[in-house]
Scaffold this active site. Structure first.
Site, PDB file in Angstrom:
ATOM      1  N   ARG A 195     -35.712   0.583  -6.419  1.00  0.00           N
ATOM      2  CA  ARG A 195     -36.194   0.247  -5.084  1.00  0.00           C
ATOM      3  C   ARG A 195     -35.693   1.237  -4.032  1.00  0.00           C
ATOM      4  O   ARG A 195     -35.189   0.847  -2.971  1.00  0.00           O
ATOM      5  CB  ARG A 195     -35.818  -1.175  -4.688  1.00  0.00           C
ATOM      6  CG  ARG A 195     -36.785  -1.695  -3.617  1.00  0.00           C
ATOM      7  CD  ARG A 195     -36.724  -3.185  -3.446  1.00  0.00           C
ATOM      8  NE  ARG A 195     -37.789  -3.602  -2.528  1.00  0.00           N
ATOM      9  CZ  ARG A 195     -38.408  -4.764  -2.584  1.00  0.00           C
ATOM     10  NH1 ARG A 195     -38.111  -5.636  -3.497  1.00  0.00           N
ATOM     11  NH2 ARG A 195     -39.344  -5.079  -1.720  1.00  0.00           N
ATOM     12  N   CYS A 196     -35.794   2.505  -4.354  1.00  0.00           N
ATOM     13  CA  CYS A 196     -35.456   3.513  -3.359  1.00  0.00           C
ATOM     14  C   CYS A 196     -36.102   4.814  -3.773  1.00  0.00           C
ATOM     15  O   CYS A 196     -36.663   4.928  -4.839  1.00  0.00           O
ATOM     16  CB  CYS A 196     -33.946   3.688  -3.220  1.00  0.00           C
ATOM     17  SG  CYS A 196     -33.183   4.695  -4.506  1.00  0.00           S
ATOM     18  N   GLU A 251     -38.947   0.037   0.346  1.00  0.00           N
ATOM     19  CA  GLU A 251     -37.599   0.255  -0.166  1.00  0.00           C
ATOM     20  C   GLU A 251     -36.534   0.267   0.918  1.00  0.00           C
ATOM     21  O   GLU A 251     -35.350   0.123   0.634  1.00  0.00           O
ATOM     22  CB  GLU A 251     -37.593   1.557  -0.960  1.00  0.00           C
ATOM     23  CG  GLU A 251     -38.593   1.460  -2.102  1.00  0.00           C
ATOM     24  CD  GLU A 251     -38.868   2.769  -2.799  1.00  0.00           C
ATOM     25  OE1 GLU A 251     -39.265   2.728  -3.955  1.00  0.00           O
ATOM     26  OE2 GLU A 251     -38.684   3.823  -2.180  1.00  0.00           O
ATOM     27  N   GLN A 258     -45.841   2.906 -13.801  1.00  0.00           N
ATOM     28  CA  GLN A 258     -45.916   3.115 -12.355  1.00  0.00           C
ATOM     29  C   GLN A 258     -46.648   4.413 -12.020  1.00  0.00           C
ATOM     30  O   GLN A 258     -46.965   4.670 -10.864  1.00  0.00           O
ATOM     31  CB  GLN A 258     -44.500   3.134 -11.741  1.00  0.00           C
ATOM     32  CG  GLN A 258     -43.844   1.754 -11.723  1.00  0.00           C
ATOM     33  CD  GLN A 258     -42.461   1.717 -11.077  1.00  0.00           C
ATOM     34  OE1 GLN A 258     -41.518   1.286 -11.698  1.00  0.00           O
ATOM     35  NE2 GLN A 258     -42.345   2.165  -9.832  1.00  0.00           N
TER      36      GLN A 258
END
Lengths: 284, 805
Positions: free
Chosen positions: B383-384, B759, B236
């Site tokens: 996802r945050c 997110e 990522q």
């Protein structure tokens, strides 16, 4: 997730299958849809040096119905059952059960024979076949034999089938009357937290006969004679259902797993069975 | 803004710029099986690696015998810590200032830990050889509970047992990692002891896992002739990986090329640096041929990047009218065997200090204690943005508990404590400056959309019917209002391994009026190739369809910190707009030259510069692009290119209002979601269709986490949820229809006003689902019950409340 090395065999008749089983003994396993065996092989929990694929054996395919007598070949898939209108009329509980097994992709591959033969306590068909008092047809080096589904399961993954035998078909006499297959699961594709197969025949406003089996609440499916008997002769009222549930709870022996503790499973077993009996009685 | 003419509207529509639900350009290849993922990389002579992993959670390694594995035909090498030690690669630094074993050095600290790396001619042989490596273990006492860890004599990390000082300050115990404090402790305690009402609760946010569809993997190829190392991987943050690889290996950074090909979902799983990456690189250096390592699903769930595992104890103080006066939060954070959390360096608990939420809380204090246990390392932001999910879950549960304490409606309690529109920019008690918001408008819109009063009436009726024995189903109304903090971040306080968290965009306009833009980020499904082209289309007046977006190749893309924490649009999106504006500035000079007027006498008009007051005289961007390459313009260099490195002045603060209506079968614990309404305000909206898709995906992962998704351990440290049989990944069947809605409150400091959205639905969704379950039982005396709310835990809650007779 890579299996140990194995040889793949695809014989074209049962004679070939039996010869391979004779030759390789417990190093050989037959495979139908593969939805139980292949994951076990990939996890290396099962090592199968000789994998014998049954897909080319046409005699194991097809559903035959003569009156109420139903015979289902070992290679019939769950999808075949769902997609068979006549079977849906004669024995609708099979379709109701199949629709609660996994998801469409699995049902295109997963077979009734594999589901019944493997002896996995989580599989749905064994409990259903015990409810229906089905007969399991085996073939081995000494010819064919029949075993009642209610006598077939000994422990988890342990059945009356000998290593040299192959399950060829399941047959049963389709019951008239009401039926229900009720299942609680955490998600699509999961085994049952608890599942119940119930058939009820009604006469004169009362239960003439009832057959009740449950799934994934012991190391084998549980057909409870006492549970069925508790309904017989009653109007299937709340007291009768309570008695049937109590009888079943005496016969099951769930263990704790990620689906929950034993107390929860026993409670849910009672609820699921109550719902199944109620629905079967409504349909009777 | 002036009303557009029909001509202008048509030209604007042709660009497919910002605000357009442009179809995703990525989908053609993904839906046709033409994606190019790391496992699709196949190089001549490539070898395959596989790990021997520890079956024990804590054990000493007495010996490792690789002879049988080496004897297997096709096995090329078996690496152990002893082989890596001479290169000093048996340990590696983590992103959190700790170090972790690449291969087990003397002992193992969690089940699934990497012990040896087998390299073979194909992955089948590698898997067979793994079985042949004989490791003699001596079992040690296992600690899976962080509270026990802080009391225990058992030393987990013998390598640092005597170190009193860690990367984030003093250590209180040999299993303690750090204490991180923010805010005013004495003042907060004072407020709490003098408050009318105080609600106290411990809220556990269980350990879970991001579980992307594609697991982690890498292919390393060392070319010994020219000294170049190329690594393809599930990264990522490819540029940071290149820097780390250079620092670890000693290979100069210009000789390393890191490529993130298509990535099948990240959700934080692919931010960290894993032993598999290092081992594939080392193996390629040793063997001189390419080496591939691909994780299987069980390895992914067991060993790479867990998320959460926060024990959060809160005290929230309020006046009897419900105005919150103070918040105290203490967290015991289970980091597993190594502190490998992926957070900006100065934030060992991420942005947990956003835990005052959307509320005007004047006094607050937060302390976080990080602890070692015998569990896998990770602590990624699933996802945050860096522990925001934990923070929002905490405050949204505390609000509900306070509402119970005050005997108030939880929606009203929120309303009277929201930060008001006129208070922005708002300085929070724990140190953040919220950029913009209009919470009351969003909340009122949400409650009206779901007929909140009607729902409460229906719920009251249901409770009465339940008490009368007419139903066994209860109804829960889940509320959540969240404020996120995304877009990390300003270089002055945000870095990863010392690299400031700016991001970048480089644009080249081709002579015929098409373009390529490269960014320092990397899409993992977010649709960057679609949306960044839309930003540029609006900025430079060329159609989005004529703009290629490229990311993930460190040889071609400008340096950036990657994609996670919803930072791509806030940071790289801003860089894109700024680079576009540089293009436009030069284009203006070219246009003026071509039109034979002064620079200041032309003005921008969607896709062209026009002479002020004479709109019939214009040059389109397409014409200008051509001129940039074929005209000798005095004082202007040929070509039309720009690069921008954007250091954001602040974070962005997206927010939203969610409502979930849930029916709960008290007897079976089965929950059914009847309605889910999600209002998101992510500032300026670039592609509404992609936003909606992101919201659906984020809500589904929120549903998963709230209702069943966990990484559970038994007392021996065995992972109980290592396959999809037990690790809950919802399918379409388990997912309700979501109702999406929005308000638009642009970020005042972002060039296009965008805040990031990927997110938000996860951050806001988790407390919403959880609050629905808790709310269903509020009338029967429940204050709080922990996630995950799977069937048996809901049943247990009902059972404890005496609802089973």
């Amino acid at each position: 997730m890579i299996p140990a090395p194995f040889d793949y065999h695809r014989p074209s008749d049962l004679k070939g299958v039996l010869a391979l089983l004779q030759e390789h003994g417990d190093e050989a396993r037959v495979i139908a849809g593969g939805h139980s065996l292949i994951p076990m092989m990939k996890l290396r929990m099962a090592e199968v040096p000789h994998l014998i694929d049954l897909q080319s054996i046409d005699s194991l395919k097809g559903i035959s119905i003569a009156g109420t007598k139903v015979t289902i070949g070992a290679l019939v898939t769950q999808h075949d059952i769902i997609d068979h209108p006549e079977l849906g009329r004669v024995a609708p509980i099979l379709k109701e059960t199949s629709l609660q097994i996994a998801d469409p992709q699995v049902r295109y591959m997963g077979t009734v024979g594999g589901n019944v033969a493997n002896g996995d306590p989580g599989n749905d068909m064994p409990g259903l076949m015990q409810c229906l008092d089905a007969t399991i047809h085996l073939i081995g080096p000494n010819g064919t034999r029949e075993v009642a589904a209610r006598d077939y399961y000994e422990a988890a993954y342990m059945t009356a089938r000998d290593d040299g035998e192959v399950l060829t078909a399941i047959s049963f006499d389709a019951p008239a009357g009401g039926y229900a297959y009720e299942k609680q699961k955490r998600k699509i594709g999961d085994y049952a937290t608890a599942a119940a197969a119930v058939t009820i025949q009604k006469a004169g406003g009362k239960v003439a006969s009832a057959s009740i089996a449950m799934t994934n609440l012991s190391d084998t499916p549980v057909w409870s004679e006492a549970a069925g008997a508790a309904l017989e002769g009653t109007t299937c009222d709340a007291a009768a259902i309570k008695a049937a549930v109590a009888a079943m709870l005496d016969d099951i022996d769930p263990t704790e797993d990620n689906r929950g503790p034993v107390a929860f499973k026993r409670h849910v077993a009672g609820i699921i069975l109550t719902r199944a009996i109620t629905r079967a009685w409504d349909r009777a | 803004m002036k009303d557009l003419t029909d001509d202008q509207k048509e030209r604007s529509a042709n660009l497919k710029g910002m605000g357009c639900s442009r179809k995703r350009v990525e989908d053609a290849r993904f839906t046709q099986g033409k994606g190019n993922y790391v496992d699709d990389i196949k190089l001549p002579g490539m070898l395959h690696g596989d790990f021997v992993r520890s079956p024990y959670a804590h054990a000493r390694i007495k010996s490792i015998d690789v002879s049988k594995a080496m004897a297997l035909d096709g096995v090329v090498a078996v690496l152990t810590a002893a082989d890596l030690a001479p290169l000093s690669l048996h340990w590696m630094p983590t992103l959190a200032g700790d170090k972790q074993m690449v291969l087990a050095d003397g002992k193992v600290l969690f089940q699934g830990q990497e012990v040896a790396f087998v390299v073979a001619k194909n992955r089948f042989i590698a898997a067979d050889a793994v079985e042949l490596v004989e490791v003699d273990y001596e079992e040690l006492p296992v600690i899976v509970d962080p509270f026990e860890a802080l009391q225990s004599d058992v030393v987990l990390r013998e390598d640092i047992a005597d170190k009193k000082e860690g990367a984030h300050g003093p250590r209180k115990h040999h299993n303690h990692i750090f204490t991180w404090e923010v805010g005013q402790e004495a003042e907060t305690n004072d407020v709490i002891s003098n408050a009318d009402v105080v609600a106290t609760e411990t809220v556990y946010y269980h350990r879970t896992h991001p579980c992307p569809l594609e697991t982690c993997g890498s292919v390393a190829s060392m070319d010994k002739v020219n000294g170049k190392l190329t690594v393809w991987g599930t990264f990522q943050a490819p540029h940071v990986v290149r820097t780390v690889a250079s620092l670890l290996s000693g290979i100069e950074e210009h000789n390393i090329r890191v490529i993130s090909p298509d990535i099948g979902g990240g959700f934080g799983n692919k931010v960290g640096v894993y032993p598999g990456y290092v081992c594939s690189i080392v193996a390629s250096i040793v063997t001189g041929v390419p080496v591939k390592w691909i994780e299987d699903r069980m390895e992914n769930l067991m060993s790479t990047s867990f998320a959460r595992d926060y024990w959060m104890t809160g005290k929230i103080a309020a006046t009897k009218e419900g105005k919150i006066t103070g918040l105290h939060c203490h967290v015991t954070a289970d980091h597993g065997a190594f502190d490998a959390c992926a957070d900006p360096t100065k934030f060992p608990a991420g942005f947990m200090n956003i835990c005052t939420g959307s509320y005007d809380i004047p006094t607050a204090y937060l302390a976080v204690d990080g602890v070692y246990t015998n569990k896998a390392p990770g602590g990624v932001a699933y996802r945050c943005s860096f522990r925001v999910t934990e923070a929002v879950y905490f405050i949204e549960r505390m609000i509900e508990v306070l509402a119970i304490e005050l005997n108030m409606d939880a929606a009203e309690l929120r309303r009277i404590n929201f930060i008001k529109k006129e208070q922005f920019p708002y300085q929070s008690a724990l140190g953040w400056e919220y950029d913009s918001g209009d919470y009351h408008t969003a909340w009122d819109k949400a409650l009206k959309a779901v007929d909140y009063e009607g729902l409460r009436k229906e719920q009251a009726d249901r409770i009465e019917a339940f008490k009368r024995g007419e139903t066994r189903s209860l109804m829960g109304i889940g509320l959540s209002f969240f404020t996120e903090i995304v877009g990390a971040g300003p270089v002055k306080n945000c870095d990863i391994l010392g690299m400031g968290m700016f991001d970048s965009c480089e644009i080249r306009i081709h002579p015929t009026g098409s373009a390529i833009a490269r960014l320092g980020t990397i899409s993992q499904g977010q649709g960057h190739a679609t949306t960044f082209a839309q930003i540029l289309a609006s900025e430079i007046g060329l159609p989005a369809d004529s703009i290629t977006i490229e990311e993930g190749d460190t040889d071609t893309a400008p340096y950036g910190l990657g994609t996670y924490g919803s930072r791509s649009t806030p940071v790289a999106g801003a860089a894109t707009a700024m680079a576009g504006r540089k293009i436009r500035a030069k284009a203006q000079m070219i246009a003026a030259y071509l039109l034979e007027v002064h620079d200041n006498d032309v003005e921008w008009d969607i896709d062209r510069f026009v002479v002020k007051g004479a709109p019939e005289r214009f040059k389109t961007m397409k014409e200008i692009a051509y001129a940039a390459y074929n005209q000798a313009i005095p004082g202007v260099e040929p070509g039309l290119e720009a690069v921008s490195y954007y250091d954001p002045p602040n974070m962005t603060y997206p927010f939203g209002a969610y409502v979930c209506v849930m029916d709960i079968d008290v007897d079976t614990g089965v929950q059914t979601i009847r309605k889910f309404y999600a209002l998101d305000d992510c500032g300026t909206r670039i592609n509404p269709m992609i936003i909606e898709g992101q919201v659906h995906g984020g809500l589904t992962e929120a549903l998963a986490v709230a209702l069943g998704q966990e990484i559970a351990y038994d007392k021996m440290g065995n992972v109980k949820t290592g396959t999809f049989m037990d690790f809950f990944l919802p399918t379409a069947w388990e997912v309700p229809n979501y109702i999406t809605d929005h308000t638009v409150t642009p970020s005042p400091h972002h060039p296009i006003g965008a805040k990031g959205v990927g997110e938000s639905p996860h951050v806001g969704g988790v407390p919403c689902f959880s609050n629905a379950v808790n709310d269903a039982f509020r009338a029967f005396g429940l204050r709080h019950t922990h996630m995950p709310h799977d069937h048996w835990r809901i049943w247990q809650t009902a059972n404890k409340l005496g609802l089973h007779g």
